[in-house]
Design an enzyme around this catalytic site. Structure first.
Site, PDB file in Angstrom:
ATOM      1  N   GLU A 163       0.921  -1.129  -0.020  1.00 43.61           N
ATOM      2  CA  GLU A 163      -0.176  -0.010   0.016  1.00 43.61           C
ATOM      3  C   GLU A 163       1.006   1.381  -0.104  1.00 43.61           C
ATOM      4  OE1 GLU A 163      -4.145  -0.632   1.935  1.00 43.61           O
ATOM      5  OE2 GLU A 163      -2.563  -0.874   3.334  1.00 43.61           O
ATOM      6  N   HIS A 201      -4.147   0.418  11.492  1.00 50.83           N
ATOM      7  CA  HIS A 201      -5.541  -0.186  11.692  1.00 50.83           C
ATOM      8  C   HIS A 201      -5.777  -0.100  13.244  1.00 50.83           C
ATOM      9  CE1 HIS A 201      -3.753  -3.254   8.665  1.00 50.83           C
ATOM     10  NE2 HIS A 201      -4.049  -2.052   8.131  1.00 50.83           N
ATOM     11  N   HIS A 215     -11.048  -1.198   7.204  1.00 55.38           N
ATOM     12  CA  HIS A 215      -9.650  -1.242   7.053  1.00 55.38           C
ATOM     13  C   HIS A 215      -8.785  -0.410   8.119  1.00 55.38           C
ATOM     14  CE1 HIS A 215      -6.294  -0.519   4.060  1.00 55.38           C
ATOM     15  NE2 HIS A 215      -5.681  -0.796   4.959  1.00 55.38           N
TER      16      HIS A 215
END
Lengths: 246, 246, 246, 246
Positions: A82, A103, A174
């Site tokens: 990511e 997270h 997420h």
């Protein structure tokens, strides 16, 4: 990094390693999540660890990327899937110098509910917009069956659009991404986004909540922005003294 | 402090450093929050750390202030922005010898809701008034766009008025301030205000709660006031053995 | 203890010290709370620390009491104010060999609400009665303005009556008392009463709860009663390796 | 184990010991719970500790069992009462190479309520079925007065049926069992089942929840399945640096 890293880059790398350890020790990241800083001498590049748990990152693990998410030194170790979160935010937001993606556990619940926004509940969280943090719904951009991850420049750009001019964007199912004009500010905001989310969850169960007004978010943010180092050096000592640093 | 600190003052300083470390180790303060003690020989002065994280405070960091919040030794390090909390309470409350200001996490939710007061739920929290802790709304004194902080003598005096004759006052969107007739009592109350708030939140979710009666708050406070040292020395050992003390 | 403590008594004292440390390390007691064991050779006496924080108890701190709560060796250090809890339960319950009194944080909420009883929610908590743990309301015995503490034999006897033949009694606005036929059983029950209370609070927020049936409480208790040592030696190692043991 | 353990078996045993320590350090098991791995060279056998607390397991404590739950080396130390969980799942599910059984605290509440299923709330928990984890009601197989434990092959087979082709099954009033095609996957799933349960409890209190779609559970599981080692080596370092490893 090449051996020829400048003193400014070396200093940024050392602080980025500290940021990785702090974010783990403060419970913002676990095995996952990542933090980057824009290259101090090249605004079209950023520094980010190779793909690994933040708590274990050392200076040797920091890589240099261009804004498309390509490693500057080819054939190196794998980067985070990511890394596009970082590149696209740096591209869109010239003011942003550091990005934290996590997270963190009290923030995820706010990403999956409708009708309840994460809002500034106390002065330490005044940086959160009075209108509530935006939520990025990846189904709108990656379709109904994605892996929820920001694995391309296109998705990174969409996330950056959702962030807008704000300090934080939640990502449905997420986590969240928080930005700052310095690394210490971004780390501070990531920790206090988690703390504020926890406080809001508790307060909502007690009764109707008075949030900070828009004016108060401005007043508190201005004052608190002079205080980041107080937390930074506390958290740094805590991380260095922790069992993980043995 | 000047080199000529008396033995009484030196002893007060040492205990104040311990109080700083205990409040961090017990989760009452994080990078923010502060604790003071009235000067043992001059009732118009108080001792308080320079502006820094409580966990890192040493004897050399303790400053002496007058009740207006001016450092007695000029041109020293910066004091806390909110030192006026302490000065104005000492001015108004001759019985108070120590003050703890914190953002302890279970108390903040009670500061932002209406209709639910923080109340004494068990014997250890009997010092909390049976009528519920007052909430200081800074908008009434600093207007709609403040930074929520007690940054002047005027605001400190308003907070002291809100505290009244009680042991604790909540501050909307901010935290709380707890006082004691000794430093150990103030620390004890700060810890058990946090514990009591947590217990009350949990109990309220189970059903209608029976709080201590006014009479019971008197009975429990009288007995528990003989027991502070039991907690103090436990917490002191815990703080000294913690990773932060390495 | 006198120098002439028998081997059985010495062994009981050593295990009682371990129990003190375990109960602190497992979060059942903080600065307050206490654990006793009936004297292994004199059923009309029990062993209990002098008044101090359980985490700091050593063998030298253990005192011997008669069932009226009088120290056998006169003019010694002060005992706990609530030592009558222990004496009166040992008097009434010949089967009980150990008693734990605590303010463990998930149990207190159940002591102050009506209509919601602490009940056995899983096999580890099967020892809790299917009918729900009784609650001792001290107002019925000490009047409306007590300090909520069991400071006399009369109140201790009333608490023992409330406990009845069960393993645990909640004390309104105060805490709980748990008993066992061995010290390890009592410690096990104290820890799992806390764990069970936490589980029940969480479950009740999710929907209607299926508790253990009366038959299942019998079945689970029988099996789990063979397993106490597995927890005991784990908890003992954890306590001995903790920062408080440095 | 016999002295003639092959290199593959020895390697599996070492990793299984690590898994025991990780599951304790991450809060999935306490004194109870267990983890097994299928024998790497004999699919009709599995490796599991003798009956003891997972945190204390060493290589010498690992035993070899057949699928009926009989120890291959007779007259050895006692095995777990519930070893049948493992044997019957290995028998029914040829794809399963590792099994974790625990009472992890956020999962038990979902086992005792009706109308609320444990569901995949974020990408890290995508392995949980979109339809919700099944709940095994032991009353249907062991009658109304059992000890809730899986103490026979018959009950183990019933539990394996309830698990079906899924990754996890909840056990009413007891805990859960999670499986994987590798030991690291099973451990990862056990930790994130606990984390996901906690997130779901918090989210449900905030408002209506958007769970992962069936398609998203497939997409996330595929991606996350490449990332287990990142957590594994973090958790391994944490366990080895913990106070329990001293």
């Amino acid at each position: 990094m090449s051996n020829a890293a400048s003193e400014a880059a070396s200093s940024a790398i050392r602080e980025l390693v500290d940021a990785n350890h702090i974010l783990f020790d403060q419970g913002v990241v676990d095995g996952f999540g990542h933090v980057s800083v824009r290259h101090p001498e090249r605004s079209d590049r950023f520094l980010l660890s190779r793909s690994m748990a933040p708590a274990l990152v050392t200076e040797a693990d920091i890589l240099e990327f261009d804004l498309d998410g390509n490693a500057v030194v080819p054939n190196g170790p794998a980067g985070y899937l990511e890394r596009f979160i970082h590149g696209e935010i740096y591209r869109k937001r010239g003011d942003v110098m550091a990005v934290v993606h996590s997270h963190s556990p009290s923030v995820v619940p706010f990403s999956v509910v409708t009708g309840t926004k994460l809002r500034p509940i106390c002065h330490m969280c005044g940086f959160l917009s009075g209108k509530g943090a935006p939520i990025f719904e990846i189904r709108d951009f990656a379709g109904p069956g994605s892996d929820l991850l920001i694995t391309s420049g296109k998705l990174g750009a969409a996330l950056a659009d959702s962030l807008g001019e704000g300090p934080a964007v939640l990502m449905r199912g997420h986590g969240s991404t928080v930005v700052g004009t310095t690394l210490r500010q971004a780390v501070f905001r990531a920790v206090y986004t988690e703390i504020g989310a926890r406080l809001q969850m508790e307060a909502m169960r007690l009764g109707p909540v008075t949030y900070l007004s828009e004016e108060e978010t401005i007043g508190t943010t201005k004052t608190i922005s002079t205080q980041y180092d107080r937390s930074w050096f506390l958290w740094l000592k805590a991380a260095r003294n922790s069992a993980m640093s043995r």
